[in-house]
Design a protein around this motif. Structure first.
Motif, short mmCIF file in Angstrom:
data_model
loop_
_atom_site.label_atom_id
_atom_site.label_comp_id
_atom_site.label_asym_id
_atom_site.label_seq_id
_atom_site.Cartn_x
_atom_site.Cartn_y
_atom_site.Cartn_z
N MET A 1 0.90 -1.26 -0.10
CA MET A 1 0.10 -0.15 0.11
C MET A 1 0.94 1.06 -0.04
N ALA A 2 0.54 2.06 -0.85
CA ALA A 2 1.40 3.20 -0.84
C ALA A 2 1.01 4.31 0.13
N LEU A 3 2.21 4.89 0.44
CA LEU A 3 1.85 6.27 1.61
C LEU A 3 0.81 7.25 1.10
N ASN A 4 0.87 7.61 0.04
CA ASN A 4 0.01 8.51 -0.60
C ASN A 4 -1.31 8.17 -1.31
N ALA A 5 -1.80 6.69 -0.74
CA ALA A 5 -2.96 6.44 -1.37
C ALA A 5 -4.30 7.25 -0.93
N GLU A 6 -5.45 7.07 -1.76
CA GLU A 6 -6.40 8.02 -1.33
C GLU A 6 -7.32 7.12 -0.49
N MET A 7 -7.65 7.69 0.82
CA MET A 7 -8.61 6.96 1.67
C MET A 7 -9.88 7.07 1.12
N SER A 8 -10.70 6.03 1.89
CA SER A 8 -12.17 5.87 1.36
C SER A 8 -13.09 6.92 2.41
N ARG A 9 -13.93 7.33 1.58
CA ARG A 9 -14.85 8.55 2.14
C ARG A 9 -15.71 7.92 3.31
N ALA A 10 -16.29 6.52 2.94
CA ALA A 10 -17.21 5.87 3.86
C ALA A 10 -16.49 5.28 5.17
N VAL A 11 -15.10 4.63 4.97
CA VAL A 11 -14.39 3.99 5.84
C VAL A 11 -12.92 4.52 5.73
N PRO A 12 -12.77 5.84 6.60
CA PRO A 12 -11.77 6.71 6.28
C PRO A 12 -10.30 5.81 6.67
N PHE A 13 -10.16 4.85 7.61
CA PHE A 13 -9.08 4.16 7.81
C PHE A 13 -8.55 3.25 6.97
N LEU A 14 -9.44 3.10 5.61
CA LEU A 14 -9.06 2.08 4.71
C LEU A 14 -8.71 2.78 3.48
N VAL A 15 -7.98 2.12 2.45
CA VAL A 15 -7.85 2.55 1.07
C VAL A 15 -9.02 2.49 0.51
N ALA A 16 -9.33 3.55 -0.25
CA ALA A 16 -10.42 3.70 -1.28
C ALA A 16 -10.25 2.80 -2.42
N PRO A 17 -11.30 1.84 -2.77
CA PRO A 17 -11.12 0.86 -3.87
C PRO A 17 -11.06 1.65 -5.04
N THR A 18 -10.38 1.14 -6.09
CA THR A 18 -9.90 1.95 -7.34
C THR A 18 -11.21 1.59 -8.29
N LYS A 19 -11.45 0.19 -8.26
CA LYS A 19 -12.43 -0.20 -9.37
C LYS A 19 -13.77 0.42 -9.31
N THR A 20 -14.13 1.01 -8.05
CA THR A 20 -15.48 1.38 -7.95
C THR A 20 -15.88 2.92 -8.54
N ALA A 21 -14.64 3.37 -8.49
CA ALA A 21 -14.60 5.06 -9.05
C ALA A 21 -15.49 5.22 -10.36
N GLY A 22 -16.06 6.16 -10.44
CA GLY A 22 -16.99 6.48 -11.81
C GLY A 22 -18.28 5.97 -11.60
N TYR A 23 -18.67 5.04 -10.72
CA TYR A 23 -20.10 4.60 -10.69
C TYR A 23 -20.82 5.25 -9.89
#
Length: 174
Positions: A1-23
Motif C-alpha cells: 500500500m502506497a503512503l499517498n493512497a487515497e482513503m475511502s470516504r465511507a471508511v476513512p481508515f481504509l484505502v479507497a477501492p480503485t475499481k468502484t470509481a466512476g460508478y
C-alpha cells in the motif's frame, strides 16, 4: 500500500477501492475488496437487481398483512405467507425469474459471459415503458440512478429487518 493512497470516504481508515470509481453511488465502500476479486460490472448488476427485488419485497411484505388474494387464507405473519400458496406457486416464481434473467441477458447469465458486450451497462435492461428516462440530461439520469441505488440499499436492510422482526417476535409487523 502506497503512503499517498487515497482513503475511502465511507471508511476513512481504509484505502479507497480503485475499481468502484466512476460508478453512481460510489463512496469508496468495499472493505472486503470484492471489486478486486470480481468483475465490478457484475457486482453492480447484482446490487441493482437485489435492490429492486428488495424494494418490491418490502412493499409486498407490508401489503400482505392487509390484503389477501381471493381463494387464499389470510396470514398475519408475512413469513408464513409462502405456506399459504404452497410450493408450486413459489417454484413458478423462481422458474419465471430464471426465464426473465436468461431473456434479459440474451443467454449470458454467468459472471464470465454476462458482460461480454462491453457497451452493456449494469442494471440497464432497456425497459422504460413509462418513458421516465426520456429527454433527461446525463446529470438528471445520474440523480435518478443514485436514488435507485440508495433506495435499493435501504430496502435490502429493511426487508431483512422485517423478516427478522417476525422471526424473533413471532408476531406480525404491524
Amino acid at each position: 500500500m502506497a503512503l499517498n493512497a487515497e482513503m475511502s470516504r465511507a471508511v476513512p481508515f481504509l484505502v479507497a477501492p480503485t475499481k468502484t470509481a466512476g460508478y453512481v453511488g460510489d463512496v469508496g465502500f468495499d472493505p472486503l475488496g470484492f471489486s478486486d476479486l470480481f468483475d465490478i460490472k457484475w457486482l453492480r448488476e447484482a446490487e441493482i437487481k437485489h435492490g429492486r427485488s428488495s424494494m418490491l419485497a418490502t412493499v409486498g411484505f407490508v401489503l400482505q398483512q392487509y390484503v389477501s388474494l381471493p381463494g387464499y387464507e389470510h396470514c398475519n405473519d408475512s413469513n408464513m405467507a409462502p405456506n399459504a400458496v404452497g410450493a408450486s406457486a413459489m417454484l413458478q416464481i423462481v422458474f419465471w425469474m430464471g426465464v426473465l434473467e436468461f431473456w434479459t441477458n440474451k443467454g449470458n447469465v454467468t459472471m464470465e459471459t454476462m458482460f461480454a458486450d462491453p457497451d452493456r451497462v449494469p442494471g440497464n435492461l432497456g425497459f422504460d415503458p413509462m418513458g421516465l428516462g426520456k429527454n433527461k440530461s446525463e446529470e438528471e439520469m445520474e440523480k435518478i440512478q443514485l436514488n435507485e441505488i440508495k433506495n435499493g440499499r435501504l430496502a435490502m436492510l429493511a426487508i431483512g429487518g422485517m423478516i427478522h422482526h417476525n422471526w424473533i417476535t413471532g408476531e406480525a409487523l404491524f
